[in-house]
Write a protein that holds these residues in place. Structure first.
Motif, PDB file in Angstrom:
ATOM      1  N   LEU A  16      -9.281 -52.280  10.866  1.00 57.59           N
ATOM      2  CA  LEU A  16      -9.458 -53.636  10.334  1.00 57.59           C
ATOM      3  C   LEU A  16      -9.929 -54.610  11.404  1.00 57.59           C
ATOM      4  O   LEU A  16     -10.641 -55.562  11.106  1.00 57.59           O
ATOM      5  CB  LEU A  16      -8.155 -54.112   9.685  1.00 57.59           C
ATOM      6  N   PHE A  19     -13.842 -53.850  11.202  1.00 55.82           N
ATOM      7  CA  PHE A  19     -14.646 -54.224  10.032  1.00 55.82           C
ATOM      8  C   PHE A  19     -13.844 -54.939   8.940  1.00 55.82           C
ATOM      9  O   PHE A  19     -14.330 -55.090   7.825  1.00 55.82           O
ATOM     10  CB  PHE A  19     -15.344 -52.978   9.441  1.00 55.82           C
ATOM     11  N   GLY A  20     -12.640 -55.424   9.286  1.00 62.34           N
ATOM     12  CA  GLY A  20     -11.774 -55.977   8.246  1.00 62.34           C
ATOM     13  C   GLY A  20     -12.060 -57.420   7.878  1.00 62.34           C
ATOM     14  O   GLY A  20     -11.161 -58.258   7.922  1.00 62.34           O
ATOM     15  N   ASP A  21     -13.277 -57.732   7.539  1.00 65.33           N
ATOM     16  CA  ASP A  21     -13.520 -59.029   6.915  1.00 65.33           C
ATOM     17  C   ASP A  21     -14.643 -58.883   5.913  1.00 65.33           C
ATOM     18  O   ASP A  21     -15.471 -57.981   5.992  1.00 65.33           O
ATOM     19  CB  ASP A  21     -13.821 -60.109   7.956  1.00 65.33           C
ATOM     20  N   LYS A  22     -14.628 -59.799   4.956  1.00 65.39           N
ATOM     21  CA  LYS A  22     -15.526 -59.743   3.807  1.00 65.39           C
ATOM     22  C   LYS A  22     -17.006 -59.610   4.203  1.00 65.39           C
ATOM     23  O   LYS A  22     -17.732 -58.771   3.695  1.00 65.39           O
ATOM     24  CB  LYS A  22     -15.300 -61.023   2.998  1.00 65.39           C
ATOM     25  N   LEU A  25     -18.162 -56.220   5.630  1.00 57.09           N
ATOM     26  CA  LEU A  25     -18.245 -55.181   4.599  1.00 57.09           C
ATOM     27  C   LEU A  25     -19.393 -55.458   3.625  1.00 57.09           C
ATOM     28  O   LEU A  25     -20.000 -54.518   3.102  1.00 57.09           O
ATOM     29  CB  LEU A  25     -16.898 -55.055   3.883  1.00 57.09           C
ATOM     30  N   LEU A  26     -19.742 -56.736   3.427  1.00 57.76           N
ATOM     31  CA  LEU A  26     -20.899 -57.035   2.564  1.00 57.76           C
ATOM     32  C   LEU A  26     -22.215 -56.658   3.243  1.00 57.76           C
ATOM     33  O   LEU A  26     -23.163 -56.217   2.581  1.00 57.76           O
ATOM     34  CB  LEU A  26     -20.902 -58.508   2.142  1.00 57.76           C
ATOM     35  N   ARG A  29     -22.419 -53.050   2.668  1.00 60.66           N
ATOM     36  CA  ARG A  29     -22.820 -52.806   1.274  1.00 60.66           C
ATOM     37  C   ARG A  29     -24.336 -52.993   1.103  1.00 60.66           C
ATOM     38  O   ARG A  29     -25.013 -52.200   0.440  1.00 60.66           O
ATOM     39  CB  ARG A  29     -22.088 -53.775   0.334  1.00 60.66           C
ATOM     40  N   LEU A  45     -27.342 -62.687   1.454  1.00 60.13           N
ATOM     41  CA  LEU A  45     -25.938 -62.404   1.111  1.00 60.13           C
ATOM     42  C   LEU A  45     -25.260 -63.628   0.505  1.00 60.13           C
ATOM     43  O   LEU A  45     -25.496 -64.746   0.938  1.00 60.13           O
ATOM     44  CB  LEU A  45     -25.176 -62.051   2.393  1.00 60.13           C
ATOM     45  N   GLU A  46     -24.340 -63.364  -0.421  1.00 64.03           N
ATOM     46  CA  GLU A  46     -23.610 -64.427  -1.090  1.00 64.03           C
ATOM     47  C   GLU A  46     -23.245 -65.570  -0.133  1.00 64.03           C
ATOM     48  O   GLU A  46     -22.269 -65.487   0.600  1.00 64.03           O
ATOM     49  CB  GLU A  46     -22.318 -63.864  -1.699  1.00 64.03           C
ATOM     50  N   VAL A  93     -16.705 -48.075   1.226  1.00 61.38           N
ATOM     51  CA  VAL A  93     -17.502 -48.991   0.396  1.00 61.38           C
ATOM     52  C   VAL A  93     -17.592 -48.463  -1.043  1.00 61.38           C
ATOM     53  O   VAL A  93     -17.481 -49.230  -2.011  1.00 61.38           O
ATOM     54  CB  VAL A  93     -18.904 -49.230   1.021  1.00 61.38           C
TER      55      VAL A  93
END
Lengths: 139, 139
Positions: A16, A19-22, A25-26, A29, A45-46, A93
């Motif tokens: 974590l 790579f433990g943040d939104k 990981l996006l 993805r 990205l969003e 993922v």
């Protein structure tokens, strides 16, 4: 469980920290599902800010999950490639896709793809990994 | 991949909006690996502040991943139980354990447990899930 002792050295915690943040990981993805490899693609990205994107991409490169090189097709641009360490995140993922498709209302999962992820998880992971391996020239 | 269309409704993004931060996943790890169920146990988490812990536990309850009830053994205390939605996150936490144990130096993974997670992933997940199901009275 006895198999996890000192908690700060626990493999889950160490994962974590990498790579433990939104956003991280996006980005992964986007590479895995959308084939994105350039800053200009990830920036869609969003609502990510360019500062955060820059920091997350740097962290992914520093942690050996992505490689950053000058794009041979456009010398003024950089291209990102996934590494073996990054490919080993494909299962996580995929599992997040599966959980969201099952448990969060309003998701746009494709019914047939969800069926495959549910029934043939290992096969789906293998297909994605082999495709990325070829396209990103992972040794 | 065509199967993911509008990105904000993508199952991966929706999953990450629910549990995509380090502390949330560490709370889940504590439940899964350490059998923790009380605020006083979670508060031992790697340098978490009580404010953040309170917020993350509330979010997990609001999202139906945990249930919060008065502890029958101590009426002045609350006890947290995992739900089926939470149990469906066990594979993700196990995969994070696996990734960290393989890829991050200095981790304290138990060699025999890592062997099991690598070779018998589904069996390990089933064992953990069944144990939690029984202990947390998941219907």
């Amino acid at each position: 469980m006895d198999s996890i002792k000192r908690r700060s050295d626990c493999p889950v915690n160490l994962s974590l920290e990498v790579f433990g943040d939104k956003w991280t990981l996006l980005v992964l993805r986007d590479i895995i599902f959308f084939g994105h490899r350039h800053f200009r693609d990830f920036v869609q990205l969003e609502s990510i800010s360019t500062n955060i994107l820059t920091e997350r991409l740097k962290r992914l490169v520093d942690n050996g999950i992505l490689k950053k090189e000058i794009d041979k097709d456009n010398q003024s641009s950089y291209i990102y490639s996934i590494t073996q360490r990054g490919l080993d995140l494909v299962p996580i993922v995929i599992d997040m896709y599966h959980w969201g498709a099952i448990h969060v209302e309003g998701n746009n999962a494709d019914v047939n793809y969800l069926k495959r992820v549910t029934g043939e998880r290992n096969k789906v992971i293998k297909e994605i990994t082999q495709k990325l391996k070829k396209e990103h020239h992972v040794k």
